[in-house]
Each structure stands twice: as C-alpha cells, then as structure tokens.
Design an enzyme around this catalytic site. Structure first.
Site, PDB file in Angstrom:
ATOM      1  N   SER A 149      55.203 -65.825 -40.489  1.00 55.17           N
ATOM      2  CA  SER A 149      55.674 -67.214 -40.541  1.00 55.17           C
ATOM      3  C   SER A 149      57.188 -67.294 -40.491  1.00 55.17           C
ATOM      4  O   SER A 149      57.741 -68.317 -40.133  1.00 55.17           O
ATOM      5  CB  SER A 149      55.217 -67.874 -41.836  1.00 55.17           C
ATOM      6  OG  SER A 149      53.838 -68.057 -41.819  1.00 55.17           O
ATOM      7  N   HIS A 170      51.590 -67.234 -33.774  1.00 51.94           N
ATOM      8  CA  HIS A 170      51.624 -67.873 -35.091  1.00 51.94           C
ATOM      9  C   HIS A 170      50.564 -68.959 -35.201  1.00 51.94           C
ATOM     10  O   HIS A 170      50.675 -70.025 -34.595  1.00 51.94           O
ATOM     11  CB  HIS A 170      53.031 -68.450 -35.336  1.00 51.94           C
ATOM     12  CG  HIS A 170      53.233 -68.948 -36.715  1.00 51.94           C
ATOM     13  ND1 HIS A 170      53.821 -70.155 -37.007  1.00 51.94           N
ATOM     14  CD2 HIS A 170      52.899 -68.398 -37.922  1.00 51.94           C
ATOM     15  CE1 HIS A 170      53.848 -70.315 -38.316  1.00 51.94           C
ATOM     16  NE2 HIS A 170      53.306 -69.265 -38.888  1.00 51.94           N
ATOM     17  N   GLU A 182      51.702 -71.104 -32.046  1.00 52.92           N
ATOM     18  CA  GLU A 182      53.050 -70.920 -31.496  1.00 52.92           C
ATOM     19  C   GLU A 182      53.118 -69.510 -30.897  1.00 52.92           C
ATOM     20  O   GLU A 182      52.857 -68.530 -31.605  1.00 52.92           O
ATOM     21  CB  GLU A 182      54.101 -71.079 -32.600  1.00 52.92           C
ATOM     22  CG  GLU A 182      54.212 -72.516 -33.108  1.00 52.92           C
ATOM     23  CD  GLU A 182      55.150 -72.671 -34.307  1.00 52.92           C
ATOM     24  OE1 GLU A 182      55.766 -73.731 -34.429  1.00 52.92           O
ATOM     25  OE2 GLU A 182      55.259 -71.727 -35.125  1.00 52.92           O
ATOM     26  N   ASN A 220      57.563 -74.509 -38.960  1.00 56.03           N
ATOM     27  CA  ASN A 220      58.082 -74.177 -40.292  1.00 56.03           C
ATOM     28  C   ASN A 220      59.557 -74.498 -40.471  1.00 56.03           C
ATOM     29  O   ASN A 220      59.999 -74.806 -41.576  1.00 56.03           O
ATOM     30  CB  ASN A 220      57.826 -72.702 -40.615  1.00 56.03           C
ATOM     31  CG  ASN A 220      56.393 -72.491 -41.037  1.00 56.03           C
ATOM     32  OD1 ASN A 220      55.699 -73.446 -41.391  1.00 56.03           O
ATOM     33  ND2 ASN A 220      55.916 -71.271 -40.977  1.00 56.03           N
TER      34      ASN A 220
HETATM   35  N1  LIG Z   1      49.177 -68.709 -45.488  1.00 55.68           N
HETATM   36  C1  LIG Z   1      49.526 -69.437 -44.436  1.00 55.68           C
HETATM   37  O1  LIG Z   1      49.370 -70.677 -44.397  1.00 55.68           O
HETATM   38  C2  LIG Z   1      50.114 -68.771 -43.221  1.00 55.68           C
HETATM   39  C3  LIG Z   1      50.215 -69.494 -42.030  1.00 55.68           C
HETATM   40  C4  LIG Z   1      50.691 -68.854 -40.879  1.00 55.68           C
HETATM   41  C5  LIG Z   1      51.095 -67.527 -40.948  1.00 55.68           C
HETATM   42  N2  LIG Z   1      51.005 -66.849 -42.129  1.00 55.68           N
HETATM   43  C6  LIG Z   1      51.414 -65.428 -42.126  1.00 55.68           C
HETATM   44  O2  LIG Z   1      50.235 -64.645 -42.026  1.00 55.68           O
HETATM   45  C7  LIG Z   1      50.397 -63.415 -42.749  1.00 55.68           C
HETATM   46  C8  LIG Z   1      49.284 -63.277 -43.777  1.00 55.68           C
HETATM   47  O3  LIG Z   1      49.316 -64.385 -44.652  1.00 55.68           O
HETATM   48  P1  LIG Z   1      48.040 -64.751 -45.566  1.00 55.68           P
HETATM   49  O4  LIG Z   1      48.349 -66.058 -46.163  1.00 55.68           O
HETATM   50  O5  LIG Z   1      46.789 -64.551 -44.806  1.00 55.68           O
HETATM   51  O6  LIG Z   1      48.147 -63.602 -46.695  1.00 55.68           O
HETATM   52  P2  LIG Z   1      46.996 -63.091 -47.695  1.00 55.68           P
HETATM   53  O7  LIG Z   1      47.709 -62.558 -48.878  1.00 55.68           O
HETATM   54  O8  LIG Z   1      45.929 -64.104 -47.878  1.00 55.68           O
HETATM   55  O9  LIG Z   1      46.340 -61.859 -46.879  1.00 55.68           O
HETATM   56  C9  LIG Z   1      47.026 -60.690 -46.547  1.00 55.68           C
HETATM   57  C10 LIG Z   1      45.997 -59.556 -46.423  1.00 55.68           C
HETATM   58  O10 LIG Z   1      46.622 -58.429 -45.843  1.00 55.68           O
HETATM   59  C11 LIG Z   1      46.109 -57.264 -46.491  1.00 55.68           C
HETATM   60  N3  LIG Z   1      47.058 -56.177 -46.286  1.00 55.68           N
HETATM   61  C12 LIG Z   1      48.294 -56.027 -46.847  1.00 55.68           C
HETATM   62  N4  LIG Z   1      48.869 -54.917 -46.361  1.00 55.68           N
HETATM   63  C13 LIG Z   1      48.000 -54.351 -45.484  1.00 55.68           C
HETATM   64  C14 LIG Z   1      48.019 -53.199 -44.648  1.00 55.68           C
HETATM   65  N5  LIG Z   1      49.073 -52.380 -44.639  1.00 55.68           N
HETATM   66  N6  LIG Z   1      46.937 -52.956 -43.863  1.00 55.68           N
HETATM   67  C15 LIG Z   1      45.873 -53.768 -43.865  1.00 55.68           C
HETATM   68  N7  LIG Z   1      45.797 -54.884 -44.621  1.00 55.68           N
HETATM   69  C16 LIG Z   1      46.850 -55.168 -45.427  1.00 55.68           C
HETATM   70  C17 LIG Z   1      45.923 -57.680 -47.943  1.00 55.68           C
HETATM   71  O11 LIG Z   1      45.001 -56.856 -48.611  1.00 55.68           O
HETATM   72  C18 LIG Z   1      45.418 -59.123 -47.774  1.00 55.68           C
HETATM   73  O12 LIG Z   1      43.992 -59.167 -47.713  1.00 55.68           O
HETATM   74  C19 LIG Z   1      51.812 -63.451 -43.318  1.00 55.68           C
HETATM   75  O13 LIG Z   1      52.682 -62.801 -42.432  1.00 55.68           O
HETATM   76  C20 LIG Z   1      52.133 -64.949 -43.367  1.00 55.68           C
HETATM   77  O14 LIG Z   1      53.509 -65.202 -43.254  1.00 55.68           O
HETATM   78  C21 LIG Z   1      50.512 -67.435 -43.259  1.00 55.68           C
END
Ligand SMILES: NC(=O)c1ccc[n+]([C@@H]2O[C@H](COP(=O)([O-])OP(=O)(O)OC[C@H]3O[C@@H](n4cnc5c(N)ncnc54)[C@H](O)[C@@H]3O)[C@@H](O)[C@H]2O)c1
Length: 314
Positions: A149, A170, A182, A220
């Site tokens: 993000s 994204h 995106e 964002n």
């Molecule tokens: N939450 C949102 O609304 C949103 C929206 C768009 C983008 N994002 C981006 O998406 C990404 C994930 O966000 P999220 O909210 O899903 O996080 P989350 O914490 O819900 O999930 C992350 C997952 O990644 C796993 N993980 C961590 N390190 C790992 C590795 N080395 N190998 C395999 N798995 C691993 C964790 O166990 C966890 O299940 C981030 O980069 C965030 O910026 C989030």
C-alpha cells in the site's frame, strides 16, 4: 504526402503494438504469498475467475484459516449470485475450491507459475528477503507483483534481477467486492509486463487504473491524510468518533465513516503507511504520528481483524 506519412506511421505503430501485444503473458497460474486479509481475497477472486492458484503462508494453521475464510466468503456470494440455481452455485463453488491449493514453501511452487502476487506484512526488509529468494526459484517468464500500500515498488523490485518483470498490483479491501486495481509501473517495468497485468486485472473482473511509482499511488495518497485528520480531530476532542463517522456518511455521502474505515483497513497497516511517509518527509504535517493510533496498535487493537480497534466487534 502528409496522408501517406500518417498512414505509414499508423501502420508501423499498429504493427509494433500488435507485436508487443503478441508477447504478452496470459496469466493462468498464480501464486499468492500471504494468506491474510488481502492475500486470501486475491486468491479467492483469481480462483473464481478460472485461474489455478496456490496460496502461500507461514504455517498450515494460518492457511487453514485463510481457506475457511475463502469458503465462507464464496458461500455468501453463491447464495446471492445463484439464488435461482443452487446446483450451478454448488458447481461454481466446487470448481473454485478445486482450483485453489495451499503451501508453506513458496520456493517450491513458483517454478511453474506465471505470476507471483505478494501480500505479506508491510515491511520492506521482509518483502525484499522474500523476493530475493523467489527470484532464484521462479521461471524466467514469471512476473512478480507486490500489493504494497505504501512502499516504493522500485525499492522492492531492486531486490531481484527481474526489474522489467516487476510491478505493483494494488488491490482494495474487501478484494471480492472492490472493483479497483492500481497497476504501478516503475521506470524499469516493461510494457509487456504492464500490459500482462492490465489483462490479468480485467480477467479478474476488476477495473485497472495506472499510476507511477509515487507514494500512496492514487487512492491512498488522497485517503490517508483524510483518515489521519479524523484521528487528530478526535484526539483534540472536537467531536466524538461516532459523530465524525455519522457526519461523513450523512454529510459527505461516504459509505463508511473514517473510524469504521480505519478499523476495516487495519490500524497496523494504516500506521505503517503513515510512519513510512513521515520518515520520508518529516516536515509534512499531514503525516505526523498520532498518539491514539500508536497506543491502539501497541495494545494489539488492530481493528476488525482482532475484534477491536477504535470500536469493539466482539
Ligand atoms: N489491509 C488492507 O486494506 C490493504 C489494502 C491494500 C493493500 N494492502 C497491503 O497488502 C499487504 C498485506 O496486508 P494484509 O492486510 O493482508 O495483512 P495481514 O496481516 O492480514 O496478512 C499478512 C499475511 O502474510 C503472512 N506472511 C508474513 N510474512 C510472510 C512470509 N515471509 N511468507 C509468507 N507469508 C507471510 C502472515 O502470516 C499473514 O497471514 C500489505 O503489503 C498491505 O500494505 C493492505
């Protein structure tokens, strides 16, 4: 003469477009790394639209939870979409689930994948370590994409030797419902990679928009300063969070108030983004840290996903 020249240019440019298009990768096999909020949603949508998907996370327990979440989400969709034809709904559900497998070892599954979509923790060092490792195991043609993000796509791509096959993809939460993607093109992303990702986004039933590798991309960069200002307003005691939420829903026509949205997105993710931008540009008042956000995250109150954030969900 001018006409001839125009025709010539048109025919040359259309044949070069055709050859670039011919080289595009038709993504069929997708590896999604990270089975959390976003990764599970991306895996679900990819499987539901006819792709073969492997979802990767750190433990079998996390993956079992992700798979259960996907199944529950699909069941809700099927109930609505196939209300008239439950048998077709069951078939769609079975086909989607059979297109989805899981693994705890990313390196062992990326050799046969067309696209890796990374959705792990928002931390540059961790993402770099992951991609550096996968770069050695993935097939030559495999495209890498990050769902980050807030981090710079270029600084993630630089951990690999395939900067031309690296871009940002994204998605928005909840992925099955939100239509936008995106597509972030760095100066090194090839046109072929970019077009392959545009096609893939459309194949998912999403609407892709394009942005340069600039902080926060489009959504964002506009949304985060607004959410931060709502938190500051609450910290100053100008208005309650409930009233701020109601005001923005009824007065601005937003579907969710800022505190509802913050809890939905995840307070840890929001804090990571704002802290990162603050580090990059400490003089920018829009990115200054907020004490209430800091203490909620420190207490593990991360929003809906942990049962409590600005509001309680238990
Ligand atoms: N939450 C949102 O609304 C949103 C929206 C768009 C983008 N994002 C981006 O998406 C990404 C994930 O966000 P999220 O909210 O899903 O996080 P989350 O914490 O819900 O999930 C992350 C997952 O990644 C796993 N993980 C961590 N390190 C790992 C590795 N080395 N190998 C395999 N798995 C691993 C964790 O166990 C966890 O299940 C981030 O980069 C965030 O910026 C989030």
């Amino acid at each position: 003469m001018a006409f001839v020249t125009r025709q010539f240019v048109r025919s040359v440019s259309s044949s070069s477009t055709a050859s670039a298009t011919a080289k595009k990768i038709m993504v069929k096999h997708v590896t999604v790394i990270g089975g959390g909020l976003m990764g599970a949603g991306i895996a679900q949508v990819a499987a539901a639209t006819g792709h073969t998907v492997v979802l990767v996370d750190q433990t079998e327990d996390i993956l079992a939870k992700s798979k259960k979440g996907i199944e529950d989400s699909l069941r809700r969709i099927v109930k609505k979409k196939f209300a008239e034809n439950p048998k077709a709904g069951e078939e769609f559900m079975a086909k989607t689930m059979s297109s989805l497998s899981t693994s705890t070892d990313a390196a062992s599954v990326v050799h046969s994948t067309d696209l890796v979509v990374e959705a792990i923790v928002e931390n540059l060092k961790v993402k770099n370590e992951l991609f550096q490792r996968l770069d050695k195991f993935a097939a030559e043609h495999t495209i890498f994409a990050s769902n980050t993000s807030s981090l710079q796509i270029t600084s993630i791509a630089n951990s690999t030797t395939r900067q031309d096959r690296f871009a940002g993809l994204h998605f928005f939460n909840p992925v099955p419902l939100m239509k936008l993607v995106e597509v972030i093109k760095t100066p090194m992303t090839s046109q072929k990679t970019y077009e392959s990702l545009i096609d893939f986004s459309k194949a998912l039933g999403k609407h892709p928009v394009t942005c340069k590798d600039t902080p926060g991309f489009i959504v964002n960069r506009l949304l985060l300063p607004y959410l931060a200002e709502a938190i500051r307003m609450h910290e100053r005691g100008d208005a309650s969070k409930e009233d701020i939420d109601i005001a923005m829903k009824l007065g601005a026509g937003y579907p969710m108030g800022p505190f509802e949205l913050l809890d939905y997105v995840g307070l840890d993710t929001t804090k990571f983004i704002l802290d990162g931008w603050h580090e990059m540009d400490s003089k920018n008042l829009l990115f200054l840290p907020m004490p209430s956000l800091k203490s909620l995250v420190a207490e593990g109150k991360l929003g809906k996903k942990t049962g409590e954030g600005f509001y309680k969900y238990k």
